[in-house]
Design a protein around this motif. Structure first.
Motif, short mmCIF file in Angstrom:
data_model
loop_
_atom_site.label_atom_id
_atom_site.label_comp_id
_atom_site.label_asym_id
_atom_site.label_seq_id
_atom_site.Cartn_x
_atom_site.Cartn_y
_atom_site.Cartn_z
N GLY A 137 0.78 -1.22 0.00
CA GLY A 137 0.00 0.00 0.00
C GLY A 137 0.81 1.28 0.00
O GLY A 137 0.25 2.34 -0.01
N ALA A 138 2.12 1.18 0.06
CA ALA A 138 2.92 2.40 0.07
C ALA A 138 2.82 3.10 -1.28
O ALA A 138 2.68 4.30 -1.36
N THR A 139 2.87 2.32 -2.33
CA THR A 139 2.70 2.87 -3.67
C THR A 139 1.87 1.88 -4.47
O THR A 139 1.76 0.71 -4.13
N THR A 140 1.30 2.34 -5.53
CA THR A 140 0.54 1.45 -6.39
C THR A 140 1.41 1.09 -7.58
O THR A 140 2.07 1.94 -8.17
N MET A 141 1.41 -0.20 -7.89
CA MET A 141 2.22 -0.66 -9.01
C MET A 141 1.44 -0.54 -10.30
O MET A 141 0.21 -0.49 -10.31
N LYS A 142 2.18 -0.54 -11.39
CA LYS A 142 1.53 -0.59 -12.69
C LYS A 142 0.92 -1.96 -12.86
O LYS A 142 1.30 -2.93 -12.19
N LYS A 143 -0.02 -2.07 -13.77
CA LYS A 143 -0.78 -3.29 -13.94
C LYS A 143 0.12 -4.48 -14.27
O LYS A 143 0.03 -5.53 -13.65
N ARG A 144 1.02 -4.31 -15.21
CA ARG A 144 1.89 -5.43 -15.60
C ARG A 144 2.83 -5.83 -14.49
O ARG A 144 3.10 -7.01 -14.29
N ALA A 191 2.27 -5.59 -11.31
CA ALA A 191 1.47 -6.31 -10.32
C ALA A 191 1.20 -7.73 -10.79
O ALA A 191 1.25 -8.68 -9.99
N GLU A 192 0.94 -7.91 -12.09
CA GLU A 192 0.69 -9.25 -12.62
C GLU A 192 1.94 -10.11 -12.53
O GLU A 192 1.87 -11.29 -12.17
N LYS A 193 3.10 -9.54 -12.82
CA LYS A 193 4.35 -10.30 -12.73
C LYS A 193 4.63 -10.71 -11.29
O LYS A 193 5.05 -11.83 -11.03
N LEU A 194 4.39 -9.80 -10.36
CA LEU A 194 4.62 -10.11 -8.96
C LEU A 194 3.68 -11.22 -8.50
O LEU A 194 4.08 -12.13 -7.78
N ALA A 195 2.44 -11.16 -8.93
CA ALA A 195 1.48 -12.20 -8.57
C ALA A 195 1.88 -13.54 -9.18
O ALA A 195 1.73 -14.59 -8.55
N ALA A 196 2.39 -13.51 -10.41
CA ALA A 196 2.80 -14.75 -11.07
C ALA A 196 3.99 -15.37 -10.36
O ALA A 196 4.07 -16.60 -10.21
#
Length: 185
Positions: free
Chosen positions: A120-127, A129-134
């Motif tokens: 929650g400190a910063t918001t990541m870009k969509k891609r 965030a997807e890479k981190l989730a993967a």
């Protein structure tokens, strides 16, 4: 020779900087100078004033006459009082506070950033965030790969279930159209 202690103007429009110089009074303002004895920058707060006190005292004793502006600067630094033998030789010069070390400030900011929570400190870009989730959940990917196959089977079954409804709708429309076609024959 008439020697003056005066200011030589430097800098851009509206941001002047001056050098305090000893020069022949018959020369142009920015012309030939005998010696430079200081600097003056009125743009900063407080104004930057640097005067080589020993050289200013030497030229004053030698008979050099300061211009009114330079005399005011020498009064602030206390050199005029020294020359005249007046009290207040320490002057009223205000100096800038020492600047903070940039490296220390940077290291403190990095250390503070490391202590902050990652979420929650910063918001990541969509891609990103997807890479981190993967990367964090490879087991979920295997489940997701199996899930599309099952959903494809469900999609195949769905049209067969709705086919009788489509046929029923088609038959209900056909009788309405059939009387119209019958007289035409």
């Amino acid at each position: 020779m008439a020697v003056k202690i005066r200011l030589v103007r430097l800098g851009k429009i509206r941001t002047p900087h001056y050098r305090i110089v000893v020069a022949d009074s018959r020369k142009a303002r920015n012309g030939l100078k005998i010696e430079e004895i200081g600097r003056y920058s009125p743009a900063s707060d407080p104004s930057l004033i640097e005067v080589k006190s020993d050289r200013a005292q030497h030229w004053l004793k030698s008979g050099a006459q300061p211009t009114p502006a330079v005399e005011a600067i020498l009064k602030v630094t206390g050199d005029w009082q020294k020359f005249k033998g007046l009290p207040g030789a320490e002057g009223t010069l205000k100096t800038l506070p020492p600047r903070a070390d940039k490296r220390a400030a940077y290291e403190a900011a990095v250390k503070a950033a490391m202590n902050e929570p990652k979420d929650g400190a910063t918001t990541m870009k969509k891609r990103a965030a997807e890479k981190l989730a993967a990367k964090s959940a490879p087991a979920e990917e295997v489940a997701e790969v199996a899930a599309p196959e099952a959903s494809a089977e469900a999609v195949v079954e769905t049209p067969t279930e709705s086919a009788p409804e489509v046929v029923a709708e088609a038959t209900s429309e056909t009788p309405a159209e059939a009387p119209a076609e019958t007289p035409a024959e």
